[in-house]
Design a protein around this motif. Sequence first.
Motif, PDB file in Angstrom:
ATOM      1  N   ALA A 523       0.826  -1.207   0.000  1.00  0.00           N
ATOM      2  CA  ALA A 523       0.000   0.000   0.000  1.00  0.00           C
ATOM      3  C   ALA A 523       0.855   1.249   0.000  1.00  0.00           C
ATOM      4  O   ALA A 523       2.052   1.225   0.326  1.00  0.00           O
ATOM      5  CB  ALA A 523      -0.930  -0.001   1.211  1.00  0.00           C
ATOM      6  N   HIS A 524       0.215   2.364  -0.399  1.00  0.00           N
ATOM      7  CA  HIS A 524       0.819   3.678  -0.250  1.00  0.00           C
ATOM      8  C   HIS A 524       0.232   4.406   0.959  1.00  0.00           C
ATOM      9  O   HIS A 524       0.824   5.344   1.466  1.00  0.00           O
ATOM     10  CB  HIS A 524       0.590   4.524  -1.512  1.00  0.00           C
ATOM     11  N   ARG A 525      -0.949   3.953   1.376  1.00  0.00           N
ATOM     12  CA  ARG A 525      -1.599   4.554   2.535  1.00  0.00           C
ATOM     13  C   ARG A 525      -1.109   3.916   3.828  1.00  0.00           C
ATOM     14  O   ARG A 525      -1.067   2.691   3.948  1.00  0.00           O
ATOM     15  CB  ARG A 525      -3.115   4.398   2.454  1.00  0.00           C
ATOM     16  N   TYR A 560       8.210   7.526   8.727  1.00  0.00           N
ATOM     17  CA  TYR A 560       7.727   8.696   9.468  1.00  0.00           C
ATOM     18  C   TYR A 560       7.424   9.850   8.514  1.00  0.00           C
ATOM     19  O   TYR A 560       6.408  10.546   8.668  1.00  0.00           O
ATOM     20  CB  TYR A 560       8.770   9.117  10.505  1.00  0.00           C
ATOM     21  N   GLU A 561       8.281  10.043   7.506  1.00  0.00           N
ATOM     22  CA  GLU A 561       8.050  11.117   6.542  1.00  0.00           C
ATOM     23  C   GLU A 561       6.755  10.883   5.763  1.00  0.00           C
ATOM     24  O   GLU A 561       5.995  11.820   5.502  1.00  0.00           O
ATOM     25  CB  GLU A 561       9.227  11.199   5.567  1.00  0.00           C
ATOM     26  N   THR A 562       6.504   9.632   5.388  1.00  0.00           N
ATOM     27  CA  THR A 562       5.262   9.305   4.685  1.00  0.00           C
ATOM     28  C   THR A 562       4.055   9.547   5.584  1.00  0.00           C
ATOM     29  O   THR A 562       3.024  10.084   5.150  1.00  0.00           O
ATOM     30  CB  THR A 562       5.278   7.831   4.232  1.00  0.00           C
ATOM     31  N   TYR A 563       4.209   9.178   6.850  1.00  0.00           N
ATOM     32  CA  TYR A 563       3.118   9.375   7.821  1.00  0.00           C
ATOM     33  C   TYR A 563       2.795  10.856   7.964  1.00  0.00           C
ATOM     34  O   TYR A 563       1.626  11.261   7.944  1.00  0.00           O
ATOM     35  CB  TYR A 563       3.526   8.766   9.160  1.00  0.00           C
ATOM     36  N   MET A 564       3.815  11.666   8.078  1.00  0.00           N
ATOM     37  CA  MET A 564       3.597  13.100   8.248  1.00  0.00           C
ATOM     38  C   MET A 564       3.014  13.723   6.978  1.00  0.00           C
ATOM     39  O   MET A 564       2.207  14.668   7.054  1.00  0.00           O
ATOM     40  CB  MET A 564       4.913  13.789   8.612  1.00  0.00           C
ATOM     41  N   ALA A 565       3.433  13.212   5.817  1.00  0.00           N
ATOM     42  CA  ALA A 565       2.877  13.734   4.570  1.00  0.00           C
ATOM     43  C   ALA A 565       1.385  13.447   4.469  1.00  0.00           C
ATOM     44  O   ALA A 565       0.624  14.241   3.909  1.00  0.00           O
ATOM     45  CB  ALA A 565       3.612  13.117   3.380  1.00  0.00           C
ATOM     46  N   GLN A 566       0.945  12.312   5.027  1.00  0.00           N
ATOM     47  CA  GLN A 566      -0.464  11.943   4.940  1.00  0.00           C
ATOM     48  C   GLN A 566      -1.294  12.473   6.110  1.00  0.00           C
ATOM     49  O   GLN A 566      -2.476  12.793   5.944  1.00  0.00           O
ATOM     50  CB  GLN A 566      -0.590  10.414   4.875  1.00  0.00           C
ATOM     51  N   TYR A 567      -0.691  12.592   7.296  1.00  0.00           N
ATOM     52  CA  TYR A 567      -1.462  12.958   8.489  1.00  0.00           C
ATOM     53  C   TYR A 567      -0.974  14.240   9.178  1.00  0.00           C
ATOM     54  O   TYR A 567      -1.561  14.671  10.174  1.00  0.00           O
ATOM     55  CB  TYR A 567      -1.420  11.820   9.517  1.00  0.00           C
ATOM     56  N   GLY A 568       0.104  14.823   8.654  1.00  0.00           N
ATOM     57  CA  GLY A 568       0.679  15.989   9.331  1.00  0.00           C
ATOM     58  C   GLY A 568      -0.295  17.129   9.493  1.00  0.00           C
ATOM     59  O   GLY A 568      -0.401  17.743  10.579  1.00  0.00           O
ATOM     60  N   GLU A 569      -1.017  17.450   8.452  1.00  0.00           N
ATOM     61  CA  GLU A 569      -1.979  18.560   8.520  1.00  0.00           C
ATOM     62  C   GLU A 569      -3.063  18.283   9.551  1.00  0.00           C
ATOM     63  O   GLU A 569      -3.441  19.158  10.328  1.00  0.00           O
ATOM     64  CB  GLU A 569      -2.591  18.777   7.136  1.00  0.00           C
ATOM     65  N   PHE A 570      -3.532  17.026   9.557  1.00  0.00           N
ATOM     66  CA  PHE A 570      -4.570  16.656  10.522  1.00  0.00           C
ATOM     67  C   PHE A 570      -4.034  16.756  11.956  1.00  0.00           C
ATOM     68  O   PHE A 570      -4.732  17.249  12.869  1.00  0.00           O
ATOM     69  CB  PHE A 570      -5.024  15.219  10.240  1.00  0.00           C
TER      70      PHE A 570
END
Length: 576
Positions: A523-525, A560-570
């Motif tokens: 997955a990418h998510r 971690y970078e992928t996580y922040m890219a997907q959830y950082g704004e939230f």
Amino acid sequence: MKKLRKHIWEHLPAYLLAVFGLVVSVALDMLSPLLTREIIDDVIGNGNLGALKGILLGILAIGIGRFIFGYVKEYLFDVTGARIAANMRKDVFTHIQGLSADFFDRTGTGELMSRIKDDVDRIWDGVTYVSMLTIEVVVHTSLILFCMYRINWKLAVIPTVCMAVCAALAIYLEKKLDKVYEAISEENAELNTVAEENLTGVRTVKAFAREKYEIQKFLSHNKRYYDLNMEQSRVFVKYHPLFSLVSKLLPLLVLLAGGYFCIYQNFTLGSLGAFVQYSTNIVWPMEMLGWLTNSLSAAIASNKKLKKLYAQTPSITEPEHPVILPEVSGKITFDHVSFMRDEREILSDISFTLEAGRTLGIMGATGSGKSSIIHLLQRLYDSSEGTILLDDTDIRDLSLKQLRSNISIVMQDVFLFSDTIRENVRLGKREYVTDSIVREAARASQANGFIEELGNGYDTVIGERGVGLSGGQKQRISIARALAKKNPILIMDDSTSALDMETEHEIQQTLKQLQNTTKLIIAHRISAVRNADEILYLQDGRIAERGTHDTLLAQQGLYYETYMAQYGEFLMEKEA
């Protein structure tokens, strides 16, 4: 795979009977000029009217006999040819199905369609109508020449020379056409490939406004195909009139020479009439030689193409005596696996062990080698180095059927057949998947709701590749197809990318309940892999990071970078 001569050998009795009917039919035809001679010499010349009744009955018997044996000839050639073509098409399709994935990577669908359809059709024509006429030409010509030499050997030299000239022209024409037909066959495959690609991807073409470019691309191949056919026509038209010229001159030469023999030698008018009739009868084989050469060249070129296809062998093969596991539990081991393709490194030193019933998540950028792990596990390709084990057994020692039938896979690029939704879900284990299992799998994949809203529910026929359904609906049907098999291994290759978050969450809950199923999720998510027992993060074909969701976040690396890219704004909004 069987060669053409083996197919013919299997139907040899029918062929021999057809040839027998042909020979008898032609032999009866040879009797007509002899009866004509009797009418001229005996009935008209000698006034023997009593013989007329017997001669007329003989003509009637010849007509009836030709009808019966001609029907036998035509029917057996057609039926036998159709059976040979059907068997050849089956063999070609079966051979293609048995080839490995790397063959399809370098071969276009249009080319394979040309082999299965066009080339087999040309061979079909070659072994039926064309071969029948070729045999008939040989038999017909041989019997006529025999009859001519019996009447007057000096006069028979004229048609013999004419036939020799036509035979030389036919051989020369076949050599000229052979290369042309091979090029036509190749370009036909290219044309089919271009057309198939454009028709399949017509929505993409329209989305990018590429109609003009694609039309020009098609027209360039169409022009090449046209030019090759024109070249074939020019060769044929250039030499075919020579056959007609020889065939038209022959009766005239026979009449002139025969008239001389009647005047100055002991040669009756009846014999001359019979000889002229024979010479007229030998004309059509001469005219047919050019056309037959044309058609036989096409069939020979197509047979060469099929031979090249049959020469292709699968790169992935089973051992002669494969290991048969009594039961597959689903333990997967990659032991220092590397994979090279076209001299390019795809995977390097991949090692992990996934115990039965556990879940492995794989993440990474596009092109990092995630899907290649799945392809190697299914043995679509073999690894360049290292070993892949299923239940501690090298997958190269297993039968392909047992290996692949125990893996359910949901691909990102969903392929649905033009059939009912029910049959698409049952695909692969049709005899085991009942209607209740289909509905249960549809509910688990969150597909039941929209399926029941369709006009015919589960009996709704969907279009080619799922046309008419949204991307999310196709993915849910594909997930239902995988769940319905209840195999010990389930692979999800970015298979929830088209789903909304709520539907994806429901499917994740369903996957959690599959306690005895080994799950490999690509997955990418983050949401798709966060609950996995272990997560691999690939970079450039290597394992860059591995661990659970929490340990990878703590490392503050690529995951971690992928996580922040997907959830950082939230997260920032939540903190605010």
